[in-house]
Design a protein around this motif. Sequence first.
Motif, mmCIF file in Angstrom:
data_model
loop_
_atom_site.group_PDB
_atom_site.id
_atom_site.type_symbol
_atom_site.label_atom_id
_atom_site.label_comp_id
_atom_site.label_asym_id
_atom_site.label_seq_id
_atom_site.Cartn_x
_atom_site.Cartn_y
_atom_site.Cartn_z
ATOM 1 N N LEU A 1 0.835 -1.209 0.000
ATOM 2 C CA LEU A 1 0.000 0.000 0.000
ATOM 3 C C LEU A 1 0.867 1.254 0.000
ATOM 4 C CD1 LEU A 1 -2.863 -0.799 2.538
ATOM 5 C CD2 LEU A 1 -3.054 -0.559 0.057
ATOM 6 N N GLY A 2 0.520 2.171 -0.872
ATOM 7 C CA GLY A 2 1.257 3.426 -0.933
ATOM 8 C C GLY A 2 2.455 3.382 -1.866
ATOM 9 N N LEU A 3 2.809 2.198 -2.339
ATOM 10 C CA LEU A 3 3.902 2.088 -3.313
ATOM 11 C C LEU A 3 3.312 2.004 -4.723
ATOM 12 C CD1 LEU A 3 6.148 -0.592 -1.546
ATOM 13 C CD2 LEU A 3 6.412 1.901 -1.527
ATOM 14 N N THR A 4 4.101 2.359 -5.714
ATOM 15 C CA THR A 4 3.666 2.202 -7.096
ATOM 16 C C THR A 4 3.340 0.728 -7.338
ATOM 17 O OG1 THR A 4 5.253 3.925 -7.614
ATOM 18 C CG2 THR A 4 4.303 2.733 -9.482
ATOM 19 N N GLY A 5 2.199 0.474 -7.970
ATOM 20 C CA GLY A 5 1.831 -0.906 -8.266
ATOM 21 C C GLY A 5 1.216 -1.627 -7.095
ATOM 22 N N ASP A 6 0.771 -0.879 -6.066
ATOM 23 C CA ASP A 6 0.137 -1.562 -4.934
ATOM 24 C C ASP A 6 -1.152 -2.226 -5.404
ATOM 25 O OD1 ASP A 6 -1.469 0.642 -5.278
ATOM 26 O OD2 ASP A 6 -1.250 1.397 -3.251
ATOM 27 N N ARG A 7 -1.642 -3.157 -4.612
ATOM 28 C CA ARG A 7 -2.755 -3.984 -5.045
ATOM 29 C C ARG A 7 -3.690 -4.194 -3.878
ATOM 30 N NH1 ARG A 7 -4.556 -8.419 -4.317
ATOM 31 N NH2 ARG A 7 -5.755 -9.652 -5.809
ATOM 32 N N VAL A 8 -4.986 -4.038 -4.130
ATOM 33 C CA VAL A 8 -6.008 -4.248 -3.113
ATOM 34 C C VAL A 8 -7.056 -5.195 -3.679
ATOM 35 C CG1 VAL A 8 -7.918 -3.138 -1.877
ATOM 36 C CG2 VAL A 8 -5.700 -1.994 -2.012
ATOM 37 N N GLY A 9 -7.394 -6.233 -2.948
ATOM 38 C CA GLY A 9 -8.415 -7.151 -3.447
ATOM 39 C C GLY A 9 -8.668 -8.276 -2.474
ATOM 40 N N PRO A 10 -9.525 -9.241 -2.871
ATOM 41 C CA PRO A 10 -9.836 -10.364 -1.981
ATOM 42 C C PRO A 10 -8.555 -11.120 -1.605
ATOM 43 C CG PRO A 10 -11.328 -10.318 -3.877
ATOM 44 C CD PRO A 10 -10.258 -9.305 -4.151
ATOM 45 N N ALA A 11 -8.428 -11.423 -0.318
ATOM 46 C CA ALA A 11 -7.233 -12.140 0.133
ATOM 47 C C ALA A 11 -7.132 -13.502 -0.535
ATOM 48 C CB ALA A 11 -7.261 -12.294 1.659
ATOM 49 N N ALA A 12 -8.288 -14.112 -0.821
ATOM 50 C CA ALA A 12 -8.284 -15.448 -1.413
ATOM 51 C C ALA A 12 -7.678 -15.471 -2.816
ATOM 52 C CB ALA A 12 -9.716 -15.997 -1.454
ATOM 53 N N GLU A 13 -7.612 -14.302 -3.455
ATOM 54 C CA GLU A 13 -7.100 -14.252 -4.840
ATOM 55 C C GLU A 13 -5.730 -13.603 -4.921
ATOM 56 O OE1 GLU A 13 -10.020 -12.028 -7.006
ATOM 57 O OE2 GLU A 13 -11.656 -13.348 -6.395
#
Lengths: 247, 247
Positions: free
Chosen positions: A211-223
């Motif tokens: 989080l906060g870095l270029t290319g960060d990713r947020v989504g379902p933990a299962a995926e």
Amino acid sequence: MTATLTGVGVGPGDPELITVRAVRILREADVVFVPVLDRPEGARAAGRAETTIAPYVPSERLRRLPFALDDRGGVTERRESAWNAAAQAVATAVDDGARTLAFATIGDPNVYSTFGYLAQSLRALRPAVAVHTVPGITAMQELAARSGVPLCEGREPLTLLPATAGLALFADAVAGPGTVVAYKGWRRHAELLAELRRQGRLSDAVLGSGLGLTGDRVGPAAEAGDDPPYLSTLLVPARRDRRGGKL
Amino acid sequence: MTATLTGVGVGPGDPELITVRAVRILREADVVFVPVLDRPEGARAAGRAETTIAPYVPSERLRRLPFALDDRGGVTERRESAWNAAAQAVATAVDDGARTLAFATIGDPNVYSTFGYLAQSLRALRPAVAVHTVPGITAMQELAARSGVPLCEGREPLTLLPATAGLALFADAVAGPGTVVAYKGWRRHAELLAELRRQGRLSDAVLGSGLGLTGDRVGPAAEAGDDPPYLSTLLVPARRDRRGGKL
């Protein structure tokens, strides 16, 4: 005039997620210290705090303080040396005439921050220097906003813990009635997910990676895959059924 | 253009403790909704969110939405009516042409906030409206900063809970290895302090009373008196011995 050192929380890494007060304190400071990873080989890249405040502070007022941020396993000699050296650098700046000093730290200076150790070390060296903090947005708050999953509602408790505190603590918290957020799950990622699966809580969980870095990713933990970066945040919301069900 | 409703966290009540993003979103919004306590007798004073954002938003763009913020004991009919009416007011503003709508909420919109219920209600009425949130500084972060007591260090877990969740949950959390923060301890204040005394944790605890209001008070919980206001925050730090002892 008494010198003041202010630990300034600069949030998760987006320059917009810094408070108006933090911007003012950073702009008014004679010197702004930023932590940087102490690499034995000598090559030090700008840290996240430094890049976050770049729009607000001219680089000539910045001073980098190296910390052993990648050490694990308690109070290592390298960590203690870094705290002492940092406190000494702050004390020297005061001796050289600086009156308003700030230390920029990612997130909040009172939430798992190096600032507390620096503040304690400085108090021992220069008890007359006043120490303050300015709160900042934490990674868990950013993850809740980015994922659209509230952290806590009604009577739900919220537990925040670093995965380094051990799997038993995480499992206990998840078995409770509330929301659980785990930081730094990097090395324990597979174990954390297995525990969520075992307790039937994996499907609602969300993960923020880098989080906060270029290319960060947020989504379902299962995926999310098996190999999140060091700075990962796992949010396991309490079981929720209907609007206001926890009131 | 799709309409957007953004739940904007405005922090604990000081206009300086709002993020740069929150200020921008509030300034750009066609309409800014603020919650106000629904008093049957009709006299509605400005709420804390409204007074916090007053320096940033012209009053002609503000609209007050009454909520049953003082109800207790689950999803009352008055609460549900207020959520539905608020969602309808937002939907009507969209129908009237507003495209950027904001809802200002004290603290963080994902931490015990009314915003989540409004968002759910609006989704049912107008699924096409995009809903976002902007995080805000919470009362516990403000209390940590004001009292100089870090929320969590090293491997310490942090548990946040409303005193309305019951004394058993509070006692369990205090018996654990970490820091505990209790909100809204007003009616249970004496019980909470008695439990801290019983567990030998009263001496380190700090209390913030009416944080963000004129005349707010921060100090040792043991010296706080027996009658804190509704919006009180109790911080019980983990047992700490030496610099970095929890790493």
